[in-house]
Design a protein around this motif. Structure first.
Motif, PDB file in Angstrom:
ATOM      1  N   MET A  65       0.826  -1.201   0.000  1.00 49.90           N
ATOM      2  CA  MET A  65       0.000   0.000   0.000  1.00 49.90           C
ATOM      3  C   MET A  65       0.861   1.252   0.000  1.00 49.90           C
ATOM      4  SD  MET A  65      -2.881  -1.440   2.670  1.00 49.90           S
ATOM      5  CE  MET A  65      -4.043  -0.102   2.484  1.00 49.90           C
ATOM      6  N   ALA A  66       1.988   1.193   0.710  1.00 49.82           N
ATOM      7  CA  ALA A  66       2.909   2.331   0.719  1.00 49.82           C
ATOM      8  C   ALA A  66       3.537   2.524  -0.652  1.00 49.82           C
ATOM      9  CB  ALA A  66       3.989   2.122   1.782  1.00 49.82           C
ATOM     10  N   CYS A  67       3.993   1.434  -1.269  1.00 45.34           N
ATOM     11  CA  CYS A  67       4.611   1.532  -2.586  1.00 45.34           C
ATOM     12  C   CYS A  67       3.624   2.058  -3.618  1.00 45.34           C
ATOM     13  CB  CYS A  67       5.149   0.168  -3.011  1.00 45.34           C
ATOM     14  SG  CYS A  67       5.881   0.139  -4.663  1.00 45.34           S
ATOM     15  N   ALA A  68       2.373   1.630  -3.522  1.00 46.56           N
ATOM     16  CA  ALA A  68       1.353   2.078  -4.478  1.00 46.56           C
ATOM     17  C   ALA A  68       1.168   3.586  -4.429  1.00 46.56           C
ATOM     18  CB  ALA A  68       0.033   1.369  -4.210  1.00 46.56           C
ATOM     19  N   GLN A  69       1.477   4.206  -3.286  1.00 40.41           N
ATOM     20  CA  GLN A  69       1.348   5.663  -3.152  1.00 40.41           C
ATOM     21  C   GLN A  69       2.538   6.417  -3.753  1.00 40.41           C
ATOM     22  OE1 GLN A  69      -0.049   7.300   0.671  1.00 40.41           O
ATOM     23  NE2 GLN A  69       0.021   5.188   1.416  1.00 40.41           N
ATOM     24  N   ALA A  70       3.620   5.718  -3.999  1.00 40.05           N
ATOM     25  CA  ALA A  70       4.837   6.379  -4.473  1.00 40.05           C
ATOM     26  C   ALA A  70       4.627   6.985  -5.853  1.00 40.05           C
ATOM     27  CB  ALA A  70       5.987   5.378  -4.504  1.00 40.05           C
ATOM     28  N   THR A  71       5.483   7.949  -6.184  1.00 44.47           N
ATOM     29  CA  THR A  71       5.409   8.594  -7.491  1.00 44.47           C
ATOM     30  C   THR A  71       6.572   8.194  -8.390  1.00 44.47           C
ATOM     31  OG1 THR A  71       6.612  10.516  -6.656  1.00 44.47           O
ATOM     32  CG2 THR A  71       4.202  10.585  -6.521  1.00 44.47           C
ATOM     33  N   THR A  72       7.366   7.227  -7.940  1.00 44.75           N
ATOM     34  CA  THR A  72       8.531   6.767  -8.699  1.00 44.75           C
ATOM     35  C   THR A  72       8.221   5.431  -9.369  1.00 44.75           C
ATOM     36  OG1 THR A  72       9.383   5.685  -6.705  1.00 44.75           O
ATOM     37  CG2 THR A  72      10.152   7.918  -7.162  1.00 44.75           C
ATOM     38  N   PRO A  73       8.980   5.066 -10.412  1.00 45.09           N
ATOM     39  CA  PRO A  73       8.729   3.783 -11.081  1.00 45.09           C
ATOM     40  C   PRO A  73       9.146   2.571 -10.273  1.00 45.09           C
ATOM     41  CG  PRO A  73      10.587   4.906 -12.106  1.00 45.09           C
ATOM     42  CD  PRO A  73       9.974   5.877 -11.150  1.00 45.09           C
TER      43      PRO A  73
END
Length: 471
Positions: A108-116
């Motif tokens: 869930m945290a990664c899904a919020q990221a703006t990086t590839p």
């Protein structure tokens, strides 16, 4: 208790608002293409140390931001937990979870990221900055088809290898943890979350997402050897028989789900996200890799670590994955298993001469070792240093030394290794030879040593590294 579905909506809304209001989202990212995701449960001191190392070493060229997901009911804040970490507050995001969401929190945290890309790790291991850089370059390399790379200590690598199931051309899978350090494409994480929602799994299954991630992908992920730097402290999540039984239960459940998806037919399978319906994996592991310590490179070898006959033991159902592991471990034998654990490829590039990478069998024609610098460099003069066992002379003499800019076109140096006994703390020892192959005016990314014939000796490397010569 907040349900998984409601919490997913909350996270999505908060993420959207942050994109609109947070000015750091709109800063030019440049090469800062990775978000680090760290879970905290009971080791806030470790998290502070990990974040401090990342901010000090990786914020200028690799890492865009850090997301700390706090599963502990005691709130964390930048001021109370990271004021001394030498990090800009704008690039550290803390999520105090209303519930302990276990493993699913990292996705869930990664899904919020703006990086590839997301680099994921737990709070009990310190991953060296050069390893994170190597991960990022490898997964961003167009020649690498992998969507995730997992760092594994030798005991976890052995378990993952023995659990590998290949059934015809439809089922290719295994299990690997993410917490030791994993780089993953953010798009794949989003697909994985979507798959879990589509399957209508129970809350507990969502929380145990690590047990489903690699298995449900239906592809064998790339995994690198590394013993890691244990930080310890706190309370581990998986403890004792009860924890092992819980993990095994969810691993078997993930296998059953994948089997059900694939057996449902092409139409049903292709409508689902994340699952590879046409996996492209080798029948047997062909390459082993380990990141270098203290320098940016990756050690790679085709030397077999497990005899082929161990993989001859197979199963007709991937739900028998854990049974398969036990049967293969029995066939491998206690001595071979011990050697696998004690003489892993990571020992060749850990900066410690006393550790050894040793092959399970004698050297065979065509086997090789490669040192990948992850990008091209030009050198006026350099030495490729191989610190090897004293019996390695026969292998060195029957090998060719090559270099390449692209890993496809290779140039043979036409030189033999110049060897002498290595010095260890001022004392001469015959146990280790230091062998040097020199080159001048060379542009190179890869160095390769390739054996030209079978030899009645085992490969044995204590250290492998480059030593540029200053004019």
């Amino acid at each position: 208790m907040l349900t998984v579905f409601r919490f997913s909506i909350l996270v999505a809304v908060l993420s959207f608002i942050s994109i609109l209001l947070d000015p750091r989202i709109h800063e030019p990212a440049g090469d800062l293409n990775t978000t680090v995701v760290i879970l905290n449960w009971s080791r806030p001191f470790n998290v502070n140390k990990i974040v401090s190392e990342i901010c000090k070493n990786l914020f200028d060229d690799v890492v865009h931001s850090v997301i700390i997901w706090n599963n502990n009911p005691k709130p964390m804040s930048f001021e109370n937990n990271f004021a001394n970490a030498s990090c800009p507050k704008s690039r550290v995001q803390i999520i105090n979870s209303p519930d302990n969401l276990y493993f699913q929190a990292r996705y869930m945290a990664c899904a919020q990221a703006t990086t590839p890309f997301c680099f994921i790790q737990d709070d009990d291991y310190l991953i060296l900055p050069e390893i994170v850089r190597a991960f990022v370059r490898r997964i961003g390399d167009n020649s690498a088809s992998t969507s995730s790379i997992h760092l594994q200590p030798p005991h976890e690598m052995l378990s993952s290898e023995l659990r590998t199931v290949v059934i015809n051309e439809t089922l290719h899978t295994t299990f690997a943890w993410l917490g030791y350090g994993t780089i993953v494409k953010r798009s794949r994480v989003v697909e994985f979350i979507s798959l879990l929602d589509h399957l209508n799994l129970l809350d507990e299954q969502h929380k145990m997402a690590d047990n489903y991630f690699t298995i449900l992908s239906n592809e064998i992920p790339e995994r690198w050897f590394d013993a890691g730097i244990e930080l310890g402290g706190g309370q581990a999540f998986t403890v004792g028989t009860e924890g092992e039984e819980r993990n095994n239960r969810h691993i078997i459940e993930a296998a059953k789900i994948l089997e059900s998806i694939i057996s449902a037919g092409d139409v049903a399978s292709t409508s689902l996200p994340y699952v590879k319906v046409q996996p492209n994996s080798p029948l047997l592991p062909t390459i082993s890799r380990a990141p270098c310590h203290g320098r940016l490179c990756v050690f790679e070898t085709s030397i077999k670590l497990i005899p082929d006959e161990v993989y001859d033991i197979s199963v007709s159902s991937i739900s028998d994955m854990l049974v398969l592991e036990k049967e293969r471990l029995k066939a491998l034998g206690e001595q071979n298993a011990t050697e696998y654990l004690n003489f892993a490829p990571s020992n060749a590039v850990d900066g410690i001469r006393d550790t050894v990478f040793r092959s399970a069998e004698n050297g065979k024609h065509g086997e090789y070792v490669i040192l990948d610098l992850t990008e091209c460099h030009f050198y006026d003069r350099l030495q490729w240093v191989l610190e090897v066992g004293a019996h390695m002379g026969a292998i060195l003499d029957r090998s060719v030394y090559e270099s390449s800019e692209d890993g496809v076109n290779w140039h043979a140096w036409g030189k033999r290794a110049d060897c002498s006994n290595a010095l260890d703390d001022g004392l001469r020892t015959s146990r280790v030879m230091s062998c040097v192959i020199s080159a001048e005016k060379i542009r190179v990314r890869y160095f390769r040593m390739r054996l030209l014939e079978d030899v009645e000796y085992k490969w044995e490397f204590h250290e492998v590294y480059l030593s540029p010569i200053q004019e």
